[in-house]
Write a protein that holds these residues in place. Structure first.
Motif, PDB file in Angstrom:
ATOM      1  N   UNK A  50       0.791  -1.184   0.083  1.00  0.00           N
ATOM      2  CA  UNK A  50       0.069   0.124   0.055  1.00  0.00           C
ATOM      3  C   UNK A  50       0.977   1.324  -0.117  1.00  0.00           C
ATOM      4  N   UNK A  51       1.863   1.414   0.817  1.00  0.00           N
ATOM      5  CA  UNK A  51       2.848   2.404   0.782  1.00  0.00           C
ATOM      6  C   UNK A  51       3.423   2.622  -0.237  1.00  0.00           C
ATOM      7  N   UNK A  52       4.170   1.647  -1.012  1.00  0.00           N
ATOM      8  CA  UNK A  52       4.790   1.849  -2.229  1.00  0.00           C
ATOM      9  C   UNK A  52       3.828   2.133  -3.165  1.00  0.00           C
ATOM     10  N   UNK A  53       2.708   1.797  -3.521  1.00  0.00           N
ATOM     11  CA  UNK A  53       1.958   2.179  -4.474  1.00  0.00           C
ATOM     12  C   UNK A  53       1.265   3.500  -4.266  1.00  0.00           C
ATOM     13  N   UNK A  54       0.725   3.886  -3.271  1.00  0.00           N
ATOM     14  CA  UNK A  54       0.179   5.413  -2.984  1.00  0.00           C
ATOM     15  C   UNK A  54       1.394   6.414  -2.961  1.00  0.00           C
ATOM     16  N   UNK A  55       2.516   6.038  -2.339  1.00  0.00           N
ATOM     17  CA  UNK A  55       3.710   7.119  -2.446  1.00  0.00           C
ATOM     18  C   UNK A  55       4.027   7.472  -4.005  1.00  0.00           C
ATOM     19  N   UNK A  56       4.314   6.263  -4.968  1.00  0.00           N
ATOM     20  CA  UNK A  56       4.568   6.358  -6.265  1.00  0.00           C
ATOM     21  C   UNK A  56       3.521   7.160  -7.047  1.00  0.00           C
ATOM     22  N   UNK A  57       2.351   6.931  -6.832  1.00  0.00           N
ATOM     23  CA  UNK A  57       1.219   7.541  -7.499  1.00  0.00           C
ATOM     24  C   UNK A  57       1.045   9.196  -6.973  1.00  0.00           C
ATOM     25  N   UNK A  58       1.783   9.613  -5.907  1.00  0.00           N
ATOM     26  CA  UNK A  58       1.515  11.043  -5.238  1.00  0.00           C
ATOM     27  C   UNK A  58       0.368  10.858  -4.479  1.00  0.00           C
ATOM     28  N   UNK A  59      -0.559   9.934  -4.063  1.00  0.00           N
ATOM     29  CA  UNK A  59      -1.881   9.837  -3.286  1.00  0.00           C
ATOM     30  C   UNK A  59      -1.718   9.656  -1.817  1.00  0.00           C
ATOM     31  N   UNK A  60      -0.426   9.461  -1.356  1.00  0.00           N
ATOM     32  CA  UNK A  60      -0.132   9.122  -0.152  1.00  0.00           C
ATOM     33  C   UNK A  60      -0.252  10.423   0.773  1.00  0.00           C
ATOM     34  N   UNK A  61      -1.193   9.890   1.969  1.00  0.00           N
ATOM     35  CA  UNK A  61      -1.120  11.067   3.227  1.00  0.00           C
ATOM     36  C   UNK A  61      -0.644  10.641   4.308  1.00  0.00           C
ATOM     37  N   UNK A  62       0.047  11.406   4.983  1.00  0.00           N
ATOM     38  CA  UNK A  62       0.653  11.105   6.083  1.00  0.00           C
ATOM     39  C   UNK A  62      -0.428  11.296   7.030  1.00  0.00           C
ATOM     40  N   UNK A  63      -0.422  10.122   8.283  1.00  0.00           N
ATOM     41  CA  UNK A  63      -1.241  10.287   9.371  1.00  0.00           C
ATOM     42  C   UNK A  63      -0.632  11.508  10.397  1.00  0.00           C
ATOM     43  N   UNK A  64      -1.586  11.775  11.250  1.00  0.00           N
ATOM     44  CA  UNK A  64      -1.085  13.103  12.357  1.00  0.00           C
ATOM     45  C   UNK A  64      -0.133  12.390  13.092  1.00  0.00           C
ATOM     46  N   UNK A  65       0.892  13.300  13.579  1.00  0.00           N
ATOM     47  CA  UNK A  65       1.690  12.673  14.538  1.00  0.00           C
ATOM     48  C   UNK A  65       1.485  12.876  15.990  1.00  0.00           C
ATOM     49  N   UNK A 161       5.847  13.910  -6.391  1.00  0.00           N
ATOM     50  CA  UNK A 161       6.736  13.743  -5.401  1.00  0.00           C
ATOM     51  C   UNK A 161       6.728  15.027  -4.320  1.00  0.00           C
ATOM     52  N   UNK A 162       6.518  16.316  -4.876  1.00  0.00           N
ATOM     53  CA  UNK A 162       6.504  17.464  -4.080  1.00  0.00           C
ATOM     54  C   UNK A 162       5.343  17.386  -3.258  1.00  0.00           C
ATOM     55  N   UNK A 163       4.435  16.858  -3.583  1.00  0.00           N
ATOM     56  CA  UNK A 163       3.082  16.667  -2.783  1.00  0.00           C
ATOM     57  C   UNK A 163       3.134  15.610  -1.703  1.00  0.00           C
ATOM     58  N   UNK A 164       3.807  14.659  -1.961  1.00  0.00           N
ATOM     59  CA  UNK A 164       4.197  13.639  -0.978  1.00  0.00           C
ATOM     60  C   UNK A 164       4.935  14.266   0.050  1.00  0.00           C
ATOM     61  N   UNK A 165       6.183  14.928  -0.101  1.00  0.00           N
ATOM     62  CA  UNK A 165       6.875  15.681   0.707  1.00  0.00           C
ATOM     63  C   UNK A 165       6.015  16.752   1.616  1.00  0.00           C
ATOM     64  N   UNK A 166       5.437  17.290   0.824  1.00  0.00           N
ATOM     65  CA  UNK A 166       4.528  18.404   1.855  1.00  0.00           C
ATOM     66  C   UNK A 166       3.524  17.841   2.550  1.00  0.00           C
ATOM     67  N   UNK A 167       3.066  16.738   2.308  1.00  0.00           N
ATOM     68  CA  UNK A 167       2.025  15.700   3.001  1.00  0.00           C
ATOM     69  C   UNK A 167       2.644  15.680   4.326  1.00  0.00           C
TER      70      UNK A 167
END
Length: 443
Positions: A50-65, A161-167
């Motif tokens: 799941x992590x690999x697929x969503x990160x590569x597609x730019x759709x991954x959102x990080x959970x609250x810390x 990639x930038x979207x994932x970093x800023x997420x």
């Protein structure tokens, strides 16, 4: 390698599994979802897919810390540390490796003792007469996202990639998750695997500009800036640096109004930097860091005093580890490694004397290793010595010995893989305790 290909390589399922096994699986920390590493291990294939697929597609959102408050001492506001979920922690490590690779030609991230080595050379050279120390106020929370984006776009054009970093940096840090929690519009959370590389990227232009000035010696370690120059130019240089930091939203403590944080003075006087104390040609550890080490030694004896087993062998092992430090995961750990650039041998003798007093005070019969000898082994025979343990070189038999002799485990039914896991988990805990002594200076 092209940016997207490099990014996909770092976020391949195989690499994400490797990161979990090597960097995450021995940690007991849990994020806001309270999923521990044991539960995550049982879902490893599914979670990494799941992590690999969503990160590569730019759709991954990080959970609250999850918020963790760390005391900075009496009358000081505690530091806010962000604890990610296990899946996010894996993603952070991969992202850190990716960013380090993309910016490796522009960034030099040094260990603090390596910075101090260069500082010593400049202090002893006699080339400079003025010393400027500047401390950035509220560094990580003050980082502007639009400024960060402009730095990142120099090496990363891909919007996904930038979207994932800023997420990752926009995800809020909370004590209790609520639906009303909003993304952060400013700052970089502290305590993440990417926190320090992001901070270094943010200051890349200022570092480049100041390092190019051949009239000064410029050092920066996270939010601590040190400059050597001619004394008559010190105030002008300080104003220029404060102005440049201000242009990107970073306030520096004023040397006049807050002299305990920032200062301007002659090289002949004493000053401290990264926990080191410089006084003419004597380089020592600042008194506060010495007291912190002494407190940790007392805690080891106190823990033994109130333990049920009263295992003096374990006490000696822990004490020796605190004195010598160790090598673990290909890194040098411990107080003595951190302060390997001191030349104040009297401090080491005083620490050995303090340890003897504790042995007498707590009424135990042990003969621990010595700070004086450990320092000499470290500085003269670092790669040959057996006086300082290198846990990376421990085979299964040595690992068994540690687990049986010091932790009292019955390994009769353990497979080699289980022994290695238990060893790394327990050594990791002890190493984490070592880092508490120098926690304010980790990069």
């Amino acid at each position: 390698m092209k940016v997207k290909a490099s990014f996909n390589n770092h976020f391949s399922e195989d690499n994400l599994k490797r990161i979990f096994i090597e960097h995450v699986s021995y940690s007991g920390a849990t994020g806001i979802d309270n999923l521990d590493q044991y539960a995550f291990r049982s879902q490893l294939d599914e979670q990494t897919e799941i992590l690999s697929r969503k990160i590569k597609s730019g759709t991954y959102n990080f959970t609250k810390y999850k918020l963790k408050l760390v005391s900075k001492g009496r009358n000081k506001i505690p530091r806010e540390i962000s604890i990610p979920t296990i899946r996010d922690r894996i993603a952070m490590r991969a992202m850190c490796d990716f960013l380090t690779e993309r910016f490796q030609s522009s960034l030099v991230i040094e260990l603090p003792q390596d910075v101090i080595k260069r500082v010593k050379n400049d202090v002893f050279s006699g080339k400079y007469t003025g010393c400027v120390k500047l401390d950035v106020s509220n560094f990580y929370p003050s980082i502007k996202h639009e400024e960060m984006a402009s730095r990142l776009r120099k090496r990363i054009k891909d919007s996904d990639i930038l979207d994932v970093i800023f997420s990752a940096i926009k995800s809020p840090t909370v004590a209790i998750s609520r639906s009303s929690d909003l993304p952060s519009e400013k700052g970089v959370p502290q305590g993440l695997a990417i926190s320090n590389i992001m901070a270094a990227i943010y200051l890349i232009n200022i570092d480049k500009y100041l390092k190019a000035n051949t009239d000064i010696a410029y050092y920066r370690y996270v939010d601590d800036v040190l400059i050597f120059c001619k004394l008559e130019q010190a105030h002008t240089i300080a104003k220029n640096v404060i102005k440049r930091f201000g242009k990107i939203g970073l306030d520096i403590h004023d040397p006049i109004n807050v002299p305990e944080k920032s200062s301007i003075g002659p090289m002949q006087g004493s000053f401290d930097y990264l926990g080191y104390q410089f006084d003419n040609r004597v380089v020592s550890a600042r008194q506060g860091t010495v007291e912190k080490l002494k407190e940790s030694l007392v805690n080891i004896f106190t823990s033994h005093k109130y333990s049920k087993k009263k295992n003096e062998g374990f006490l000696l092992w822990r004490l020796n580890l605190r004195i010598t430090g160790c090598v673990y995961e290909n890194k040098s750990k411990g107080w003595l490694f951190f302060f390997s650039e001191i030349n104040d041998e009297s401090l080491l003798h005083s620490l050995d004397h303090y340890t003897k007093k504790l042995i007498k005070r707590f009424g135990v019969r042990i003969q621990p290793k010595r700070f004086v000898r450990a320092f000499k082994e470290l500085t003269h025979r670092r790669y040959e010595t057996n006086y300082i343990p290198n846990f990376d070189e421990y085979d299964i038999e040595k690992q068994k010995g540690v687990l049986v002799d010091y932790f009292g485990l019955d390994l009769s039914r353990y497979q080699d893989e289980e022994i290695e896991f238990e060893f790394k988990k327990r050594i990791g805990k002890q190493v984490k305790d070592l880092l508490v002594d120098v926690k304010d200076f980790k990069y």
